[in-house]
Write a protein that holds these residues in place. Structure first.
Motif, PDB file in Angstrom:
ATOM      1  N   LEU A 111      -7.572  46.050 -50.134  1.00 19.22           N
ATOM      2  CA  LEU A 111      -7.222  44.712 -49.852  1.00 19.22           C
ATOM      3  C   LEU A 111      -8.200  45.060 -48.910  1.00 19.22           C
ATOM      4  O   LEU A 111      -8.621  45.532 -48.035  1.00 19.22           O
ATOM      5  CB  LEU A 111      -5.851  45.246 -49.370  1.00 19.22           C
ATOM      6  N   ASN A 112      -8.963  43.331 -48.363  1.00 20.95           N
ATOM      7  CA  ASN A 112      -9.430  42.964 -47.381  1.00 20.95           C
ATOM      8  C   ASN A 112      -9.461  41.781 -46.177  1.00 20.95           C
ATOM      9  O   ASN A 112      -8.022  40.873 -46.615  1.00 20.95           O
ATOM     10  CB  ASN A 112     -10.972  42.961 -48.316  1.00 20.95           C
ATOM     11  N   VAL A 113      -9.688  42.063 -45.156  1.00 16.65           N
ATOM     12  CA  VAL A 113      -9.427  41.071 -43.843  1.00 16.65           C
ATOM     13  C   VAL A 113     -11.028  40.170 -43.390  1.00 16.65           C
ATOM     14  O   VAL A 113     -11.618  42.069 -43.596  1.00 16.65           O
ATOM     15  CB  VAL A 113      -8.561  41.665 -42.582  1.00 16.65           C
ATOM     16  N   TYR A 212     -12.877  40.823 -24.847  1.00 17.83           N
ATOM     17  CA  TYR A 212     -12.872  41.674 -25.401  1.00 17.83           C
ATOM     18  C   TYR A 212     -12.744  41.650 -27.151  1.00 17.83           C
ATOM     19  O   TYR A 212     -13.887  40.894 -27.435  1.00 17.83           O
ATOM     20  CB  TYR A 212     -11.189  41.471 -25.646  1.00 17.83           C
ATOM     21  N   ARG A 213     -13.034  43.117 -27.777  1.00 17.95           N
ATOM     22  CA  ARG A 213     -12.339  42.996 -29.037  1.00 17.95           C
ATOM     23  C   ARG A 213     -11.268  42.588 -29.877  1.00 17.95           C
ATOM     24  O   ARG A 213     -10.615  43.802 -29.148  1.00 17.95           O
ATOM     25  CB  ARG A 213     -13.585  44.040 -30.013  1.00 17.95           C
ATOM     26  N   TYR A 214     -10.790  42.122 -30.452  1.00 19.73           N
ATOM     27  CA  TYR A 214      -9.983  42.021 -31.502  1.00 19.73           C
ATOM     28  C   TYR A 214      -9.861  42.538 -32.600  1.00 19.73           C
ATOM     29  O   TYR A 214     -10.554  42.196 -33.486  1.00 19.73           O
ATOM     30  CB  TYR A 214      -9.347  39.967 -31.343  1.00 19.73           C
ATOM     31  N   THR A 215      -8.911  43.177 -32.817  1.00 22.26           N
ATOM     32  CA  THR A 215      -8.653  44.193 -34.353  1.00 22.26           C
ATOM     33  C   THR A 215      -7.384  43.640 -35.090  1.00 22.26           C
ATOM     34  O   THR A 215      -6.762  43.597 -34.643  1.00 22.26           O
ATOM     35  CB  THR A 215      -8.885  45.882 -33.959  1.00 22.26           C
ATOM     36  N   LEU A 216      -7.773  42.596 -36.543  1.00 17.94           N
ATOM     37  CA  LEU A 216      -6.718  42.329 -37.249  1.00 17.94           C
ATOM     38  C   LEU A 216      -6.466  43.310 -37.929  1.00 17.94           C
ATOM     39  O   LEU A 216      -6.759  43.827 -39.037  1.00 17.94           O
ATOM     40  CB  LEU A 216      -7.027  40.820 -37.403  1.00 17.94           C
ATOM     41  N   GLU A 217      -5.139  43.893 -38.628  1.00 23.05           N
ATOM     42  CA  GLU A 217      -4.942  44.973 -39.126  1.00 23.05           C
ATOM     43  C   GLU A 217      -3.937  44.728 -39.715  1.00 23.05           C
ATOM     44  O   GLU A 217      -2.441  44.221 -39.598  1.00 23.05           O
ATOM     45  CB  GLU A 217      -4.700  46.426 -38.896  1.00 23.05           C
ATOM     46  N   ILE A 228      -1.349  50.316 -47.984  1.00 20.06           N
ATOM     47  CA  ILE A 228      -2.895  49.637 -48.539  1.00 20.06           C
ATOM     48  C   ILE A 228      -3.103  49.359 -46.802  1.00 20.06           C
ATOM     49  O   ILE A 228      -2.200  48.126 -46.587  1.00 20.06           O
ATOM     50  CB  ILE A 228      -3.456  49.212 -49.120  1.00 20.06           C
ATOM     51  N   SER A 229      -4.308  49.572 -46.085  1.00 18.55           N
ATOM     52  CA  SER A 229      -4.688  48.433 -45.369  1.00 18.55           C
ATOM     53  C   SER A 229      -6.082  48.378 -44.802  1.00 18.55           C
ATOM     54  O   SER A 229      -6.713  49.286 -45.209  1.00 18.55           O
ATOM     55  CB  SER A 229      -3.850  49.258 -43.376  1.00 18.55           C
ATOM     56  N   ALA A 230      -6.206  47.450 -43.859  1.00 16.96           N
ATOM     57  CA  ALA A 230      -7.520  46.762 -44.429  1.00 16.96           C
ATOM     58  C   ALA A 230      -7.644  45.941 -43.128  1.00 16.96           C
ATOM     59  O   ALA A 230      -6.432  45.259 -42.217  1.00 16.96           O
ATOM     60  CB  ALA A 230      -8.000  46.215 -45.073  1.00 16.96           C
ATOM     61  N   GLY A 231      -8.437  46.117 -42.177  1.00 15.24           N
ATOM     62  CA  GLY A 231      -8.414  45.520 -40.882  1.00 15.24           C
ATOM     63  C   GLY A 231     -10.234  44.985 -41.072  1.00 15.24           C
ATOM     64  O   GLY A 231     -11.315  44.902 -41.737  1.00 15.24           O
ATOM     65  N   SER A 232      -9.961  44.227 -39.464  1.00 14.98           N
ATOM     66  CA  SER A 232     -11.338  43.122 -39.261  1.00 14.98           C
ATOM     67  C   SER A 232     -11.658  42.594 -38.165  1.00 14.98           C
ATOM     68  O   SER A 232     -10.299  42.862 -37.053  1.00 14.98           O
ATOM     69  CB  SER A 232     -11.373  41.998 -40.318  1.00 14.98           C
ATOM     70  N   ASP A 233     -12.563  42.244 -37.311  1.00 13.91           N
ATOM     71  CA  ASP A 233     -12.555  42.476 -36.010  1.00 13.91           C
ATOM     72  C   ASP A 233     -13.949  41.201 -35.574  1.00 13.91           C
ATOM     73  O   ASP A 233     -14.007  40.553 -36.489  1.00 13.91           O
ATOM     74  CB  ASP A 233     -13.534  43.445 -35.526  1.00 13.91           C
ATOM     75  N   ILE A 234     -12.951  40.429 -34.502  1.00 12.46           N
ATOM     76  CA  ILE A 234     -14.032  39.219 -33.627  1.00 12.46           C
ATOM     77  C   ILE A 234     -13.977  39.722 -32.180  1.00 12.46           C
ATOM     78  O   ILE A 234     -12.926  40.076 -31.181  1.00 12.46           O
ATOM     79  CB  ILE A 234     -13.115  38.198 -33.968  1.00 12.46           C
ATOM     80  N   LEU A 235     -15.024  39.074 -32.116  1.00 15.43           N
ATOM     81  CA  LEU A 235     -15.143  39.055 -30.587  1.00 15.43           C
ATOM     82  C   LEU A 235     -15.119  37.882 -29.749  1.00 15.43           C
ATOM     83  O   LEU A 235     -14.744  37.744 -30.438  1.00 15.43           O
ATOM     84  CB  LEU A 235     -16.660  39.569 -29.807  1.00 15.43           C
ATOM     85  N   VAL A 236     -14.140  38.344 -28.261  1.00 10.73           N
ATOM     86  CA  VAL A 236     -14.028  37.257 -27.662  1.00 10.73           C
ATOM     87  C   VAL A 236     -14.328  36.694 -26.694  1.00 10.73           C
ATOM     88  O   VAL A 236     -14.072  37.517 -26.190  1.00 10.73           O
ATOM     89  CB  VAL A 236     -12.091  37.098 -27.707  1.00 10.73           C
ATOM     90  N   ASN A 237     -14.979  35.815 -25.643  1.00  9.63           N
ATOM     91  CA  ASN A 237     -15.622  35.614 -24.878  1.00  9.63           C
ATOM     92  C   ASN A 237     -15.143  34.903 -23.537  1.00  9.63           C
ATOM     93  O   ASN A 237     -14.738  33.827 -25.037  1.00  9.63           O
ATOM     94  CB  ASN A 237     -17.232  35.212 -25.236  1.00  9.63           C
ATOM     95  N   PRO A 238     -14.963  35.544 -22.611  1.00  7.49           N
ATOM     96  CA  PRO A 238     -14.218  34.041 -21.878  1.00  7.49           C
ATOM     97  C   PRO A 238     -15.088  32.918 -21.147  1.00  7.49           C
ATOM     98  O   PRO A 238     -14.248  32.060 -20.587  1.00  7.49           O
ATOM     99  CB  PRO A 238     -14.221  35.307 -19.963  1.00  7.49           C
ATOM    100  N   ALA A 239     -16.179  32.707 -21.405  1.00  7.17           N
ATOM    101  CA  ALA A 239     -17.043  31.388 -21.521  1.00  7.17           C
ATOM    102  C   ALA A 239     -18.125  31.373 -22.440  1.00  7.17           C
ATOM    103  O   ALA A 239     -18.290  32.409 -22.689  1.00  7.17           O
ATOM    104  CB  ALA A 239     -17.490  31.730 -19.965  1.00  7.17           C
TER     105      ALA A 239
END
Length: 332
Positions: A111-113, A212-217, A228-239
């Protein structure tokens, strides 16, 4: 702060093993003193294998090379109880490495995210992809998938500059263990992979005032119900940009001009050109607030109260920089 002592760096080839498997390891031994490490003239080292209760289950004698190194292996008993174990040295201070023993098995599905971008602006809609495939290459189609979205605050670092809201958390006397940063769940959902083993997830990111760093699992289960679990991150910027401020001095006297350097950068920390801004100079008065909880008595908070004493409009140059100056005529 410590007299001369032995210190070892120990590592294993894997972090987790099944009962009966072989743990391969390596050790580097040094004489440590006053921040320096030198090769010891010791020719051997004893390593112990201990369980999570500190009970010794094996004792290994290692012959050291002329470089103070050694490598070896230890075969776990077939009937060993699963749990956390350590390779440790009684002769060398603070020298051990943990490894896990578990009755695990390899899952049937890989599994991949992934997110389609690394950073986004708060308030945007982002897409993520879940890819499920059997290890022999075929897609895992029509596979139920559950997912959760988490977030945690993360700072934007611009060396030499203060970025974002003034962080005064260091002023509190509250111990760190009362307020660690945990992942905060934002949303959750369910879906199913298509015939190609893919599932697209559309996520609405709320407006944020901080970074914030958002993590999707994502979690799925194979035919034997093994999760089976997998996750990935994305950075969220305020401006779209970040503003760094650096004072010329950290303390001054009333009546003297104080200068500030301003730097405007993009999400990658690169200068972002000319932008109009308004700067406000504020006086800060701190008020001590005692916590209501009896357990936290003696750990007060200090709340800032701001009063604007001056302001100015300015425009950053093409290199993202600007200069500001302020003279405080009276301190009261």
């Amino acid at each position: 702060y410590s007299p001369p002592h032995l210190q070892a760096y120990i590592y294993t080839d894997r972090p987790i093993y099944r009962p009966g498997q072989t743990v391969h390891f390596r050790v580097i031994l040094r004489e440590a003193y006053n921040g320096r490490y030198s090769i010891t003239d010791q020719s051997n080292l004893i390593l112990n294998v201990v369980n999570d209760f500190g009970e010794q289950i094996a004792k290994l004698s290692m012959s050291l090379s002329e470089y103070g190194t050694a490598h070896g292996l230890y075969t776990l008993p077939e009937d060993i109880e699963p749990g956390l174990f350590r390779l440790t040295s009684e002769e060398a201070q603070f020298s051990s490495v943990p490894f896990q023993v578990a009755e695990y098995r390899v899952p049937e599905i890989d599994l991949n995210v992934s997110f389609l971008s690394e950073q986004v602006l708060a308030g945007a809609t982002v897409n993520a992809a879940v890819d499920a495939r059997f290890f022999f290459g075929a897609p895992a189609g029509n596979l139920p998938v559950s997912w959760k979205l988490f977030r945690t605050p993360v700072s934007f670092v611009l060396p030499g500059y203060q970025v974002g809201k003034w962080d005064n958390r260091w002023l509190t006397a509250l111990p760190r263990f009362f307020g660690p940063d945990f992942l905060e769940q934002v949303s959750e959902g369910e879906g199913q992979t298509d015939s190609t083993g893919m599932l697209e997830i559309e996520l609405s990111i709320p407006e944020e005032k901080d970074r914030y760093r958002y993590t999707l699992e994502a979690t799925a289960a194979d035919e034997s119900d093994l999760p089976i679990s997998a996750g990935s991150d994305i950075l969220v910027n305020p401006a779209p940009i970040y503003i760094g401020v650096k004072p010329d001095v950290w303390s001054t006297r009333a009546g003297l001009e104080t200068g500030f350097e301003v730097l405007v950068v993009d999400w990658e920390g690169e200068p972002d050109g000319s932008h109009p801004f308004r700067a406000e100079f504020q006086e800060v008065v701190w008020e001590r607030v005692e916590p209501e909880s009896e357990m936290l008595r003696g750990f007060p908070k200090y709340e800032p109260h701001f009063r604007t004493v001056g302001s100015t409009d300015f425009i950053s140059a093409e290199d993202g920089k600007a200069r500001l100056a302020f003279t405080l005529s009276l301190i009261h």
